[in-house]
Enzyme design. Structure first.
Site, PDB file in Angstrom:
ATOM      1  N   ASN A 214       0.896  -1.070   0.041  1.00 65.23           N
ATOM      2  CA  ASN A 214       0.006  -0.201   0.048  1.00 65.23           C
ATOM      3  C   ASN A 214       1.111   1.184   0.004  1.00 65.23           C
ATOM      4  OD1 ASN A 214       0.584   0.752   2.865  1.00 65.23           O
ATOM      5  ND2 ASN A 214      -0.360  -1.108   3.307  1.00 65.23           N
ATOM      6  N   ASP A 283      -4.879  -6.078   4.957  1.00 66.14           N
ATOM      7  CA  ASP A 283      -6.056  -6.995   5.576  1.00 66.14           C
ATOM      8  C   ASP A 283      -6.155  -8.383   4.798  1.00 66.14           C
ATOM      9  OD1 ASP A 283      -6.771  -4.814   6.991  1.00 66.14           O
ATOM     10  OD2 ASP A 283      -7.976  -3.846   5.516  1.00 66.14           O
ATOM     11  N   LYS A 293       7.469 -18.087 -10.608  1.00 66.81           N
ATOM     12  CA  LYS A 293       6.918 -16.873 -10.922  1.00 66.81           C
ATOM     13  C   LYS A 293       5.485 -17.419 -11.621  1.00 66.81           C
ATOM     14  CE  LYS A 293       7.137 -13.370 -14.570  1.00 66.81           C
ATOM     15  NZ  LYS A 293       7.883 -12.892 -15.819  1.00 66.81           N
TER      16      LYS A 293
HETATM   17  N1  CTP Z   1      -4.040  -3.142  11.928  1.00 71.14           N
HETATM   18  C1  CTP Z   1      -3.301  -4.420  12.411  1.00 71.14           C
HETATM   19  N2  CTP Z   1      -3.429  -5.336  11.679  1.00 71.14           N
HETATM   20  C2  CTP Z   1      -4.269  -5.368  10.509  1.00 71.14           C
HETATM   21  C3  CTP Z   1      -4.946  -4.363  10.085  1.00 71.14           C
HETATM   22  C4  CTP Z   1      -4.889  -3.188  10.952  1.00 71.14           C
HETATM   23  O1  CTP Z   1      -2.749  -4.109  13.466  1.00 71.14           O
HETATM   24  N3  CTP Z   1      -4.212  -6.719   9.986  1.00 71.14           N
HETATM   25  C5  CTP Z   1      -3.968  -1.920  12.705  1.00 71.14           C
HETATM   26  C6  CTP Z   1      -3.330  -0.844  11.995  1.00 71.14           C
HETATM   27  O2  CTP Z   1      -2.011  -0.817  12.178  1.00 71.14           O
HETATM   28  C7  CTP Z   1      -4.036   0.577  12.595  1.00 71.14           C
HETATM   29  C8  CTP Z   1      -5.310   0.073  13.231  1.00 71.14           C
HETATM   30  O3  CTP Z   1      -5.302  -1.273  12.715  1.00 71.14           O
HETATM   31  O4  CTP Z   1      -3.071   0.839  13.730  1.00 71.14           O
HETATM   32  C9  CTP Z   1      -6.394   0.365  11.877  1.00 71.14           C
HETATM   33  O5  CTP Z   1      -6.050   0.126  10.691  1.00 71.14           O
HETATM   34  P1  CTP Z   1      -7.026   0.271   9.526  1.00 71.14           P
HETATM   35  O6  CTP Z   1      -6.360  -0.196   8.391  1.00 71.14           O
HETATM   36  O7  CTP Z   1      -7.692   1.688   9.425  1.00 71.14           O
HETATM   37  O8  CTP Z   1      -8.177  -0.632   9.867  1.00 71.14           O
HETATM   38  P2  CTP Z   1      -8.756  -2.020   9.587  1.00 71.14           P
HETATM   39  O9  CTP Z   1      -9.082  -2.653  10.729  1.00 71.14           O
HETATM   40  O10 CTP Z   1      -7.989  -2.796   8.740  1.00 71.14           O
HETATM   41  O11 CTP Z   1     -10.267  -1.733   8.938  1.00 71.14           O
HETATM   42  P3  CTP Z   1     -10.708  -1.231   7.610  1.00 71.14           P
HETATM   43  O12 CTP Z   1      -9.564  -1.497   6.428  1.00 71.14           O
HETATM   44  O13 CTP Z   1     -12.057  -1.736   7.096  1.00 71.14           O
HETATM   45  O14 CTP Z   1     -10.882   0.330   7.590  1.00 71.14           O
END
Ligand code: CTP
Length: 406
Positions: A214, A283, A293
């Site tokens: 990302n 996520d 590959k």
């Molecule tokens: N986070 C984490 N592990 C994941 C996803 C997120 O520890 N697999 C943590 C991020 O480091 C951040 C917080 O959770 O501190 C929120 O991350 P964010 O991406 O905003 O939220 P998500 O829980 O992933 O929800 P969404 O993507 O649906 O907004």
């Protein structure tokens, strides 16, 4: 020392304005983010284009030339600055500052800023010795403005005496010394505390040559790690994908995937007092990582993705005495989503920002955040450098954990 510092450089109308170009160039080379405000008289001596090219930022001169409808430029510049430097400063600008006048972009910004202010005067020797100018300079000094006194030498008007603007190299030394002292004077609010910060994005491999990641730059997490270190904490920085070098003098653990980040944080978890999850964790990951590959076949391709471990949520479940801070990067309904994440992930604080807003995005040097706890909004910060956001967040953290530990 100047890396990432936001410096507003005010240039006023004197022959020494040409030296502002050298100053601007040297500050930028040292990593400072320079935002120039020129008075209309300064433009008689040097062009906006010169300073824009050297600073790589837009140059401001007209209070009413608002290019970005989401902000008020002079307030925005005043708020984001780590330092406002007026060089050269004419007798006129010094007089306006002393008397609180605000009739142009620079003087208005100077009235609005809470940042430290430095002034490098440049004028004719008799003007410099005039009681009115001396009184004005004394007034500014008594209010905490730092004067960078001009050296004696041949002035552009032909006189030899005091009034020449200090050389850019010397002005930069003064600025560097100022930031070094500011850093030393930083109260050691987190002395003895063990802090884990995660930064950057994770990399989820598809095959040996491809991955999902990302836009996270790691800047926010790096700023937090640096500020925690400056406040006396023992910091571990767990870094994912970033193209920036981490701050020096901090213990770094490099990882790629969400699972590796989880393992690295868990290793440090038991001993830690504070964990700050500034990283942008993927996520989803590929269900199967191909060992060679993936070859092209057919017109469509479907990737089967499965959920990664939610590190913050797991830490929230394991939490004993640790103080847990999460981030919420949103593009809409920031408050609702941030509060929901705070509760779901059992955080003590959540730092929310709207990443679709200018000045708050992933790669930006600034951020605009709201900090929430279980009772609601703790602080809504204006647009600030990520360094300043980090300092403010850690001050709140220090206050909160002192309560827990005392
Ligand atoms: N986070 C984490 N592990 C994941 C996803 C997120 O520890 N697999 C943590 C991020 O480091 C951040 C917080 O959770 O501190 C929120 O991350 P964010 O991406 O905003 O939220 P998500 O829980 O992933 O929800 P969404 O993507 O649906 O907004």
């Amino acid at each position: 020392m100047l890396n990432g510092k936001k410096i507003v450089l005010g240039v006023t109308g004197g022959i020494a304005a040409y030296k502002a170009a050298v100053l601007c160039s040297k500050l930028t080379q040292k990593g400072a983010d320079v935002h120039v405000i020129m008075t209309s008289s300064a433009k008689q001596f040097i062009t906006e284009l010169t300073l824009q090219s050297l600073s790589k930022n837009p140059v401001y001169s007209d209070t009413f030339d608002e290019r970005d409808p989401s902000v008020v430029s002079h307030i925005d510049l005043a708020d984001m600055a780590d330092l406002v430097l007026v060089a050269p400063a004419t007798a006129n600008m010094i007089g306006k500052m002393a008397h609180g006048l605000a009739d142009d972009m620079l003087s208005t910004t100077l009235l609005a800023t809470m940042a430290p202010v430095m002034v490098a005067p440049a004028m004719n020797v008799h003007m410099y010795q005039h009681p009115a100018v001396l009184d004005n300079m004394n007034t500014l000094v008594s209010r905490g403005v730092m004067m960078i006194e001009p050296g004696e030498g041949l002035l552009a008007c032909g006189y030899v005496g005091k009034g020449r603007m200090e050389e850019p190299e010397t002005i930069i030394q003064v600025i560097e010394q100022f930031f070094a002292e500011q850093k030393q004077a930083e109260p050691k609010l987190l002395e003895g505390k063990k802090i884990v910060v995660t930064a950057g994005g994770t990399i989820e491999r598809l095959d040996p040559v491809r991955y999902i990641t990302n836009d996270s730059s790691g800047k926010m997490g790096f700023a937090i790690a640096q500020a925690a270190h400056d406040m006396g904490a023992d910091v571990h920085l767990v870094i994912g994908h970033t193209d920036m070098a981490p701050p020096k003098g901090i213990k770094v653990v490099s990882i790629q995937s969400a699972q590796e980040m989880y393992d690295a944080v868990l290793d440090l978890w038991e001993d830690s007092d504070v964990v700050i999850k500034a990283a942008a964790v993927a996520d989803y990951r590929a269900e199967h990582v191909a060992s060679s590959k993936i070859k092209k076949s057919g017109n469509r391709m479907t990737l089967e993705l499965v959920k990664t471990v939610d590190i913050l949520e797991q830490l929230g479940k394991l939490k004993k005495s640790q103080f847990l801070i999460g981030f919420a990067a949103e593009t809409n309904d920031v408050e609702t989503f941030a509060k929901e994440k705070l509760v779901r992930k059992n955080c003590d604080l959540i730092v929310a920002n709207d990443v679709s807003t200018a000045g708050a995005g992933f790669r930006s040097d600034t951020n605009i955040v709201q900090i929430y706890d279980a009772d609601g909004l703790v602080e809504q910060l204006p647009m600030l450098s990520k360094q300043e956001v980090a300092r403010r967040l850690l001050k709140i953290t220090a206050e909160r954990i002192q309560g827990v530990y005392s």
